[in-house]
Design an enzyme around this catalytic site. Structure first.
Site, PDB file in Angstrom:
ATOM      1  N   GLY A  15      -4.603 -11.511  -6.701  1.00 59.77           N
ATOM      2  CA  GLY A  15      -4.327 -10.309  -5.915  1.00 59.77           C
ATOM      3  C   GLY A  15      -5.497  -9.910  -5.032  1.00 59.77           C
ATOM      4  O   GLY A  15      -6.583  -9.600  -5.525  1.00 59.77           O
ATOM      5  N   GLY A  17      -5.676  -7.190  -3.146  1.00 59.31           N
ATOM      6  CA  GLY A  17      -5.439  -5.794  -2.753  1.00 59.31           C
ATOM      7  C   GLY A  17      -6.745  -5.018  -2.845  1.00 59.31           C
ATOM      8  O   GLY A  17      -7.837  -5.588  -2.784  1.00 59.31           O
ATOM      9  N   PHE A  18      -6.630  -3.697  -3.038  1.00 65.01           N
ATOM     10  CA  PHE A  18      -7.826  -2.858  -3.095  1.00 65.01           C
ATOM     11  C   PHE A  18      -8.758  -3.294  -4.228  1.00 65.01           C
ATOM     12  O   PHE A  18      -9.969  -3.386  -4.047  1.00 65.01           O
ATOM     13  CB  PHE A  18      -7.425  -1.388  -3.286  1.00 65.01           C
ATOM     14  CG  PHE A  18      -6.889  -0.765  -2.043  1.00 65.01           C
ATOM     15  CD1 PHE A  18      -7.746  -0.322  -1.046  1.00 65.01           C
ATOM     16  CD2 PHE A  18      -5.529  -0.614  -1.851  1.00 65.01           C
ATOM     17  CE1 PHE A  18      -7.261   0.253   0.117  1.00 65.01           C
ATOM     18  CE2 PHE A  18      -5.032  -0.038  -0.692  1.00 65.01           C
ATOM     19  CZ  PHE A  18      -5.894   0.398   0.291  1.00 65.01           C
ATOM     20  N   GLY A  19      -8.181  -3.556  -5.408  1.00 64.94           N
ATOM     21  CA  GLY A  19      -9.006  -3.928  -6.559  1.00 64.94           C
ATOM     22  C   GLY A  19      -9.610  -5.311  -6.372  1.00 64.94           C
ATOM     23  O   GLY A  19     -10.828  -5.497  -6.539  1.00 64.94           O
ATOM     24  N   GLU A 174       5.154  11.864   3.421  1.00 62.68           N
ATOM     25  CA  GLU A 174       4.617  11.370   4.693  1.00 62.68           C
ATOM     26  C   GLU A 174       5.718  10.734   5.540  1.00 62.68           C
ATOM     27  O   GLU A 174       5.775  10.923   6.757  1.00 62.68           O
ATOM     28  CB  GLU A 174       3.462  10.395   4.416  1.00 62.68           C
ATOM     29  CG  GLU A 174       2.287  11.150   3.813  1.00 62.68           C
ATOM     30  CD  GLU A 174       1.051  10.322   3.475  1.00 62.68           C
ATOM     31  OE1 GLU A 174       0.025  10.932   3.164  1.00 62.68           O
ATOM     32  OE2 GLU A 174       1.111   9.083   3.498  1.00 62.68           O
ATOM     33  N   ASP A 304      -3.536  -0.917 -10.106  1.00 63.71           N
ATOM     34  CA  ASP A 304      -2.231  -0.374 -10.517  1.00 63.71           C
ATOM     35  C   ASP A 304      -1.657  -1.067 -11.750  1.00 63.71           C
ATOM     36  O   ASP A 304      -0.933  -0.459 -12.537  1.00 63.71           O
ATOM     37  CB  ASP A 304      -1.206  -0.557  -9.381  1.00 63.71           C
ATOM     38  CG  ASP A 304      -1.351   0.484  -8.293  1.00 63.71           C
ATOM     39  OD1 ASP A 304      -2.276   1.320  -8.386  1.00 63.71           O
ATOM     40  OD2 ASP A 304      -0.545   0.451  -7.339  1.00 63.71           O
ATOM     41  N   ALA A 321      -5.501   4.010  -4.703  1.00 65.60           N
ATOM     42  CA  ALA A 321      -6.506   3.053  -4.227  1.00 65.60           C
ATOM     43  C   ALA A 321      -7.865   3.237  -4.911  1.00 65.60           C
ATOM     44  O   ALA A 321      -8.517   2.257  -5.270  1.00 65.60           O
ATOM     45  CB  ALA A 321      -6.642   3.189  -2.710  1.00 65.60           C
ATOM     46  N   GLN A 322      -8.297   4.478  -5.104  1.00 64.17           N
ATOM     47  CA  GLN A 322      -9.657   4.702  -5.615  1.00 64.17           C
ATOM     48  C   GLN A 322      -9.894   4.099  -7.010  1.00 64.17           C
ATOM     49  O   GLN A 322     -10.899   3.418  -7.204  1.00 64.17           O
ATOM     50  CB  GLN A 322     -10.002   6.198  -5.606  1.00 64.17           C
ATOM     51  CG  GLN A 322     -10.619   6.659  -4.302  1.00 64.17           C
ATOM     52  CD  GLN A 322     -11.858   5.847  -3.907  1.00 64.17           C
ATOM     53  OE1 GLN A 322     -12.712   5.520  -4.718  1.00 64.17           O
ATOM     54  NE2 GLN A 322     -11.951   5.492  -2.650  1.00 64.17           N
TER      55      GLN A 322
HETATM   56  C1  LIG Z   1       3.682   3.448   0.818  1.00 65.30           C
HETATM   57  C2  LIG Z   1       2.443   3.636  -0.038  1.00 65.30           C
HETATM   58  C3  LIG Z   1       1.545   4.647   0.259  1.00 65.30           C
HETATM   59  C4  LIG Z   1       0.402   4.820  -0.520  1.00 65.30           C
HETATM   60  N1  LIG Z   1      -0.472   5.819  -0.192  1.00 65.30           N
HETATM   61  C5  LIG Z   1      -1.610   5.958  -0.900  1.00 65.30           C
HETATM   62  C6  LIG Z   1      -2.577   6.941  -0.541  1.00 65.30           C
HETATM   63  O1  LIG Z   1      -2.387   7.687   0.436  1.00 65.30           O
HETATM   64  N2  LIG Z   1      -3.716   7.030  -1.281  1.00 65.30           N
HETATM   65  C7  LIG Z   1      -3.948   6.208  -2.349  1.00 65.30           C
HETATM   66  O2  LIG Z   1      -5.006   6.309  -2.975  1.00 65.30           O
HETATM   67  N3  LIG Z   1      -3.048   5.292  -2.726  1.00 65.30           N
HETATM   68  C8  LIG Z   1      -1.892   5.143  -2.030  1.00 65.30           C
HETATM   69  N4  LIG Z   1      -0.980   4.197  -2.401  1.00 65.30           N
HETATM   70  C9  LIG Z   1      -1.228   3.416  -3.621  1.00 65.30           C
HETATM   71  C10 LIG Z   1      -2.256   2.324  -3.385  1.00 65.30           C
HETATM   72  O3  LIG Z   1      -1.886   1.571  -2.242  1.00 65.30           O
HETATM   73  C11 LIG Z   1      -2.304   1.437  -4.617  1.00 65.30           C
HETATM   74  O4  LIG Z   1      -2.667   2.243  -5.715  1.00 65.30           O
HETATM   75  C12 LIG Z   1      -3.325   0.329  -4.452  1.00 65.30           C
HETATM   76  O5  LIG Z   1      -2.904  -0.553  -3.427  1.00 65.30           O
HETATM   77  C13 LIG Z   1      -3.524  -0.438  -5.755  1.00 65.30           C
HETATM   78  O6  LIG Z   1      -4.451  -1.464  -5.541  1.00 65.30           O
HETATM   79  P1  LIG Z   1      -4.302  -2.829  -6.348  1.00 65.30           P
HETATM   80  O7  LIG Z   1      -5.486  -3.659  -5.988  1.00 65.30           O
HETATM   81  O8  LIG Z   1      -4.052  -2.552  -7.782  1.00 65.30           O
HETATM   82  O9  LIG Z   1      -2.973  -3.494  -5.793  1.00 65.30           O
HETATM   83  P2  LIG Z   1      -2.527  -3.841  -4.323  1.00 65.30           P
HETATM   84  O10 LIG Z   1      -3.394  -3.230  -3.324  1.00 65.30           O
HETATM   85  O11 LIG Z   1      -1.074  -3.546  -4.283  1.00 65.30           O
HETATM   86  O12 LIG Z   1      -2.725  -5.415  -4.249  1.00 65.30           O
HETATM   87  C14 LIG Z   1      -2.011  -6.308  -5.053  1.00 65.30           C
HETATM   88  C15 LIG Z   1      -2.096  -7.684  -4.420  1.00 65.30           C
HETATM   89  O13 LIG Z   1      -1.582  -8.633  -5.348  1.00 65.30           O
HETATM   90  C16 LIG Z   1      -0.753  -9.560  -4.676  1.00 65.30           C
HETATM   91  N5  LIG Z   1       0.205 -10.077  -5.651  1.00 65.30           N
HETATM   92  C17 LIG Z   1       1.085  -9.368  -6.405  1.00 65.30           C
HETATM   93  N6  LIG Z   1       1.768 -10.181  -7.226  1.00 65.30           N
HETATM   94  C18 LIG Z   1       1.313 -11.430  -6.991  1.00 65.30           C
HETATM   95  C19 LIG Z   1       1.637 -12.695  -7.531  1.00 65.30           C
HETATM   96  N7  LIG Z   1       2.554 -12.855  -8.496  1.00 65.30           N
HETATM   97  N8  LIG Z   1       1.003 -13.782  -7.052  1.00 65.30           N
HETATM   98  C20 LIG Z   1       0.058 -13.653  -6.066  1.00 65.30           C
HETATM   99  N9  LIG Z   1      -0.293 -12.469  -5.532  1.00 65.30           N
HETATM  100  C21 LIG Z   1       0.319 -11.368  -6.000  1.00 65.30           C
HETATM  101  C22 LIG Z   1      -0.119  -8.752  -3.560  1.00 65.30           C
HETATM  102  O14 LIG Z   1       0.297  -9.596  -2.502  1.00 65.30           O
HETATM  103  C23 LIG Z   1      -1.256  -7.821  -3.161  1.00 65.30           C
HETATM  104  O15 LIG Z   1      -2.042  -8.375  -2.123  1.00 65.30           O
HETATM  105  C24 LIG Z   1       0.168   3.976  -1.635  1.00 65.30           C
HETATM  106  C25 LIG Z   1       1.068   2.968  -1.933  1.00 65.30           C
HETATM  107  C26 LIG Z   1       2.199   2.783  -1.131  1.00 65.30           C
HETATM  108  C27 LIG Z   1       3.162   1.679  -1.461  1.00 65.30           C
END
Ligand SMILES: Cc1cc2nc3c(=O)[nH]c(=O)nc-3n(C[C@H](O)[C@H](O)[C@H](O)COP(=O)(O)OP(=O)(O)OC[C@H]3O[C@@H](n4cnc5c(N)ncnc54)[C@H](O)[C@@H]3O)c2cc1C
Length: 429
Positions: A15, A17-19, A174, A304, A321-322
């Site tokens: 992944g 993403g943010f993390g 939003e 998440d 995100a934080q």
């Molecule tokens: C519409 C929307 C608005 C939001 N607004 C806010 C906000 O205003 N403020 C805030 O703090 N948070 C907000 N969030 C929440 C925030 O985006 C998430 O909490 C954050 O992205 C979590 O980070 P993460 O690294 O856990 O996962 P993510 O950022 O979701 O990254 C997960 C990554 O894992 C990859 N992945 C998943 N499954 C697989 C797999 N099986 N194989 C390979 N890759 C995989 C995905 O492609 C992705 O790139 C919002 C979320 C959404 C959907």
């Protein structure tokens, strides 16, 4: 996967993403081999997805190539791969491009839309968790107006212009605000031969207040802002079904609509092999204060998908995100400490507050010590989002778009590039 053997331990991160990205940055120039796997070759800035759905931003301005993040780091590899499962006993991940062995594994897969088992809503409703889904929604919104022009049946036309957004969290608020602004500023110009005043934007919330993770003051103000914009806010209302034409609630209230957006819940994006009940808390992977899966000490989860239960956060940290960014940083330091034989440092969450925007000059901000709403809050919201966007180009593009949209009252990305192709015949029938 053709990853060279290394004398350094291999850390596989699932992944970007943010993390995942904040972890990768912390591991740069350390004595490790890092393999990052993601099913997309880009990082998505999810907080601005609603602006893509509503034509305010181009999708590329909120996406960033993962390879570019890694370009200056030695011993870092990216593979475009969807992970299908984990075999903890074999220390191996299974992907659509083959297996990969790891010494340490970090699951940072984020979350997915939770329809709470309602397959009908999952089939007929729209969700907004990724760029492709946002583009689908953008196309559907615009296609609905194109269709509304073609019918002289008033009920059908109203249903095509009736939007139901389920979930009064930041995403729902939003999106509802942005749709209301389109209704006011764009539709009358684009569709002069359609009575767009009849378009309705309904925000449906099962609880008794919107933005229920924020202060009551923020909830109240956000509701006032939405009402000023003409959004109908339905509180204590639970959508129970949606067949693609009519959304039903627990009461006699129904909505005839061609667009139902489900923003009412998310759940951890779990992987086979790490999804047994014993490993989970609240549908997310249970981790300790080091983000470690206790049953498998060389597996970690952040963001998440992870749930660290504590007295202050009995249901884990908020899915925002934080926590993901901060956990990524902490884990990066801890992995290095672990490899150096030092004790890991527990994760401590620094709650920097939360915010949501409703529209032009309208936002609500709750900081740990201050709360404010209105124009200043809106500027703070914009600054924070620009700051956390990855990439100088993206920041510039978003900034210029926002200035342009503000000055011109416009949203120029209202394009049907990839049609959604809803079955309008079935909708009519
Ligand atoms: C519409 C929307 C608005 C939001 N607004 C806010 C906000 O205003 N403020 C805030 O703090 N948070 C907000 N969030 C929440 C925030 O985006 C998430 O909490 C954050 O992205 C979590 O980070 P993460 O690294 O856990 O996962 P993510 O950022 O979701 O990254 C997960 C990554 O894992 C990859 N992945 C998943 N499954 C697989 C797999 N099986 N194989 C390979 N890759 C995989 C995905 O492609 C992705 O790139 C919002 C979320 C959404 C959907």
């Amino acid at each position: 996967m053709n990853i060279p053997k290394s004398s350094y331990p291999r850390i596989v991160i699932i992944g970007g993403g943010f993390g995942g990205i904040s972890l990768v940055k912390k591991l740069a120039r350390k004595e490790v081999q890092v393999v990052l796997l993601d099913k997309h070759n880009y990082h998505t800035f999810q907080p601005l997805l609603y602006q893509v759905s509503t034509g305010g931003l181009e999708p590329d301005s909120i996406a960033y190539p993962i390879r570019k993040v890694l370009k200056d780091y030695e011993n870092f590899y990216f593979r475009l791969a969807e992970v299908k499962g984990i075999r903890p006993e074999q220390k191996q991940v299974e992907t659509n491009i083959g297996p990969l062995a790891y010494d340490y594994l970090v699951v940072a897969t984020g979350s997915e839309t939770n329809f709470f088992g309602n397959d009908e809503i999952a089939k007929n409703g729209m969700s907004m968790k990724s760029i492709p889904e946002s583009l689908n929604l953008r196309s559907l919104i615009l296609e609905n107006f194109e269709q509304a022009l073609l019918t002289d049946d008033l009920h059908e036309r109203d249903a095509l212009m009736n939007f139901v957004i389920v979930g009064g969290g930041p995403t729902g608020v939003e999106l509802a605000g942005a749709l209301a602004e389109i209704k006011k500023g764009i539709l009358p110009k684009d569709y002069p031969d359609l009575d767009t005043r009849r378009a309705q934007i309904n925000l449906v919330q099962s609880g008794n207040r919107i933005l229920n993770a924020m202060s009551e003051q923020a909830s109240k103000k956000a509701e006032d802002f939405l009402e000023d914009l003409g959004v109908q806010v339905w509180k204590d209302t639970r959508i129970t079904s949606y067949d693609g034409k009519v959304a039903e609630t627990l009461t006699e209230l129904t909505f005839r609509t061609a667009t139902l957006v489900w923003a009412a819940g998310v759940k951890g994006a779990l992987l086979h092999g790490l999804d047994g009940e014993a490993l989970l808390a609240g549908g997310r992977i249970r981790v300790n204060e080091f983000n470690q899966v206790e049953q498998w000490p060389n597996i970690f989860a952040i963001g998440d998908v992870a749930c660290a239960v504590s007295d202050s956060f009995p249901r884990g940290y908020p899915m925002m995100a934080q926590p993901a960014i901060q956990q990524g940083k902490n884990l990066g330091e801890n992995l290095v400490r672990l490899l150096e034989g030092k004790a890991m440092k527990p994760f401590v969450y620094w709650d920097k507050g939360s915010m949501a925007t409703v529209g032009r000059n309208k936002a609500v901000v709750d900081l740990p010590k201050f709360r404010f709403q209105g124009v200043f809050a809106w500027f703070v919201w914009m600054f924070v989002h620009l700051f956390f966007l990855i990439g100088f180009r993206n920041r510039m593009v978003v900034f210029i778009n926002w200035v342009y949209n503000y000055v011109r009252f416009d949203r120029e990305a209202r394009l049907i590039i990839r049609p959604f192709n809803r079955d309008y015949k079935a909708f009519k029938d």
